[in-house]
Scaffold this motif. Structure first.
Motif, PDB file in Angstrom:
ATOM      1  N   LYS A  11      27.365  39.639  44.221  1.00  0.00           N
ATOM      2  CA  LYS A  11      28.678  39.555  43.583  1.00  0.00           C
ATOM      3  C   LYS A  11      29.741  40.183  44.485  1.00  0.00           C
ATOM      4  O   LYS A  11      30.812  39.615  44.686  1.00  0.00           O
ATOM      5  CB  LYS A  11      28.653  40.235  42.221  1.00  0.00           C
ATOM      6  CG  LYS A  11      29.935  40.077  41.453  1.00  0.00           C
ATOM      7  CD  LYS A  11      29.819  40.595  40.037  1.00  0.00           C
ATOM      8  CE  LYS A  11      31.086  40.293  39.271  1.00  0.00           C
ATOM      9  NZ  LYS A  11      30.974  40.637  37.869  1.00  0.00           N
ATOM     10  N   ARG A  12      29.445  41.341  45.034  1.00  0.00           N
ATOM     11  CA  ARG A  12      30.395  42.016  45.936  1.00  0.00           C
ATOM     12  C   ARG A  12      30.621  41.191  47.191  1.00  0.00           C
ATOM     13  O   ARG A  12      31.749  41.040  47.651  1.00  0.00           O
ATOM     14  CB  ARG A  12      29.853  43.409  46.278  1.00  0.00           C
ATOM     15  CG  ARG A  12      30.768  44.209  47.143  1.00  0.00           C
ATOM     16  CD  ARG A  12      31.991  44.658  46.390  1.00  0.00           C
ATOM     17  NE  ARG A  12      32.804  45.500  47.252  1.00  0.00           N
ATOM     18  CZ  ARG A  12      34.112  45.438  47.311  1.00  0.00           C
ATOM     19  NH1 ARG A  12      34.784  44.636  46.526  1.00  0.00           N
ATOM     20  NH2 ARG A  12      34.779  46.220  48.128  1.00  0.00           N
ATOM     21  N   GLU A  15      32.928  38.315  46.328  1.00  0.00           N
ATOM     22  CA  GLU A  15      34.301  38.783  46.112  1.00  0.00           C
ATOM     23  C   GLU A  15      35.016  39.034  47.431  1.00  0.00           C
ATOM     24  O   GLU A  15      36.173  38.640  47.612  1.00  0.00           O
ATOM     25  CB  GLU A  15      34.303  40.073  45.283  1.00  0.00           C
ATOM     26  CG  GLU A  15      33.912  39.886  43.839  1.00  0.00           C
ATOM     27  CD  GLU A  15      33.654  41.206  43.112  1.00  0.00           C
ATOM     28  OE1 GLU A  15      33.615  42.275  43.771  1.00  0.00           O
ATOM     29  OE2 GLU A  15      33.484  41.162  41.884  1.00  0.00           O
TER      30      GLU A  15
END
Length: 90
Positions: A11-12, A15
């Motif tokens: 997820k990071r 992003e």
């Protein structure tokens, strides 16, 4: 738990790629919370899913280069059996 940690890392990573704010490979790995070697393994995994990423020296960031993106959105939920039954009956 391993799967939750990996999900947070992906997820990071997604992003930062979307914001084009990764920095070089050392900074990117630090921001994601992995070693530089593991970062490149994650990027290879993306390549296997036909999500293309490369480093742009001019911008000083890794960027998506193709039409596909990685989206990690609330993939894991821990719920009670009763809630699962409600979801299955809907």
């Amino acid at each position: 738990m391993n799967i939750i940690r990996k999900t947070k890392q992906l997820k990071r990573l997604a992003e930062l790629l979307e914001k084009e704010n990764t920095g070089n490979s050392f900074a990117f790995a630090k921001k994601v919370g992995v070693s530089r070697t593991h970062l490149f393994e994650l990027l290879e995994d993306l390549k296997g899913m036909e999500i293309h990423v490369k480093f742009d020296r001019k911008k000083g960031s890794f960027l998506y280069t193709g039409s596909k993106r990685l989206l990690v959105k609330n993939p894991i939920q821990i719920i009670e059996d009763s809630e699962l039954k409600k979801l299955n009956n809907s």
